[in-house]
Write an enzyme that holds these catalytic residues in place. Structure first.
Site, PDB file in Angstrom:
ATOM      1  N   SER A   1      -2.085   5.696  -5.521  1.00 60.78           N
ATOM      2  CA  SER A   1      -2.290   5.403  -4.112  1.00 60.78           C
ATOM      3  C   SER A   1      -0.940   5.354  -3.388  1.00 60.78           C
ATOM      4  O   SER A   1      -0.224   6.361  -3.349  1.00 60.78           O
ATOM      5  CB  SER A   1      -3.080   4.104  -3.969  1.00 60.78           C
TER       6      SER A   1
ATOM      7  N   ASP B   1     -13.439   8.943  -2.326  1.00 56.29           N
ATOM      8  CA  ASP B   1     -12.160   8.411  -1.853  1.00 56.29           C
ATOM      9  C   ASP B   1     -11.784   9.126  -0.560  1.00 56.29           C
ATOM     10  O   ASP B   1     -11.760  10.361  -0.515  1.00 56.29           O
ATOM     11  CB  ASP B   1     -11.097   8.657  -2.922  1.00 56.29           C
TER      12      ASP B   1
ATOM     13  N   HIS C   1     -11.752   5.432  -4.876  1.00 49.32           N
ATOM     14  CA  HIS C   1     -10.327   5.146  -4.833  1.00 49.32           C
ATOM     15  C   HIS C   1     -10.035   3.899  -5.678  1.00 49.32           C
ATOM     16  O   HIS C   1     -10.809   2.943  -5.698  1.00 49.32           O
ATOM     17  CB  HIS C   1      -9.893   4.882  -3.394  1.00 49.32           C
TER      18      HIS C   1
END
Length: 327
Positions: free
Chosen positions: A171, A269, A299
């Site tokens: 991320s 995501d 995610h």
């Protein structure tokens, strides 16, 4: 009553989604300023319930905490080393945790960092970089690049090989790993031999608003669009150039001569499509790239390995890609 859309989720993902939606402390968009400060300063305990949620450290890996002198001052590190004896120096992997540049810590990735340390037979150096909004961009970039420089300079002391260095991040950490790879290329080193980008943030311009994966994210499993806006607001200073590659590596004018990469993306995501675009841009620039797409995962799924069926296969793919480049 379970909705039709919810019924299509994997059972573990459905449970994770319910747990996170029931607790405002899991959504930065729903946090008060006081809750945000508490989330940033709370230390995750070793073992206990945290291990059930985030995954336990695999046996056979030693973990120690230390710090080094970065340009701004002391920066904490979490170092993972296999307990087994090694005849030769090991690869070194520098890891950057996720959390939207605002939340998270190196501790939250014991499971994944431990797997890399043990199965790759590597030293993993995980960085607790400074967090926004107290420390907005470019503080995190500076910390992460300083950590790479330190790890390369002290690889011998860690039992590692300075000629075999990889970077890894998920991320926000995926953004930082990509950016550090560009900085190392343009700054004359250290040489990075592999980059692992796990559902990375690659584009901070408003182009992401037009991605089908962003538009389809009305449910906001684990990461909502509102969360993304708050993270962006905390990290990016007013007036910043969003095309700056240190914010949006996808916008870099030159993506050639970068390390081989594995890009892990999740189908549920909002960042899915921008991650795929970055992988394609890397490939178009002549780099070796592998994409692993986990269509039924949200995610952050690697941060919750006991809820996410794709977590272990994703780690297998990551270690295999690292092994091909670093051993």
């Amino acid at each position: 009553m379970i909705s039709e859309r919810e019924a299509k989720l994997r059972p573990g993902v459905r449970l994770l989604d319910r747990l996170m939606k029931a607790n405002a402390g899991f959504s930065v968009a729903r946090m008060t300023p006081e809750q945000l400060v508490k989330a940033q300063t709370t230390v995750i305990p070793d073992g206990g319930a945290a291990g059930l949620f985030l995954g336990r450290l695999v046996p056979g890996v030693d973990v120690r905490t230390m710090s080094f002198g970065a340009r701004h001052g002391e920066l904490p590190l979490r170092v993972y080393t296999p307990e087994s004896w090694a005849r030769t120096p090991r690869p070194v992997v520098v890891n950057y945790h996720g959390g939207g540049f605002v939340l998270g810590s190196a501790r939250q990735q014991d499971w994944s960092c431990g797997i890399v340390a043990k199965e790759l037979d590597a030293v993993v150096v995980s960085v607790d970089y400074r967090l926004a909004p107290t420390h907005p961009f470019p503080a995190g970039v500076e910390d992460c690049y300083d950590a790479l420089l330190w790890a390369a300079a002290h690889a011998d002391d860690l039992g590692g090989d300075p000629a075999r260095i990889g970077v890894m991040g998920d991320s926000a950490g995926g953004n930082l790993a990509a950016v550090v790879s560009l900085l190392a290329r343009d700054g004359g080193g250290p040489a990075v031999s592999h980059q692992t980008l796990i559902y990375p943030v690659t584009d901070m311009t408003d182009a992401i608003d037009r991605d089908p994966s962003y538009i389809a994210n009305e449910r906001g499993i684990v990461l909502s669009n509102a969360d993304m806006e708050v993270f962006h607001g905390h990290y990016v200073p007013d007036g910043a150039d969003l095309d700056d590659f240190r914010l949006s590596p996808l916008r870099a004018t030159d993506l050639s001569h970068l390390p081989p990469a594995i890009v892990v993306v999740a189908g549920l995501d909002p960042l899915h499509d921008s991650g795929v675009r970055y992988a394609q841009a890397l490939a178009d620039a002549g780099n070796r790239v592998t994409v692993e797409d986990f269509h039924q995962m949200p995610h952050g799924f690697l941060s919750f390995p006991y809820f996410s069926r794709g977590a272990r296969p994703a780690m297998d793919a990551i270690v295999a890609s690292m092994r091909a480049a670093l051993t």
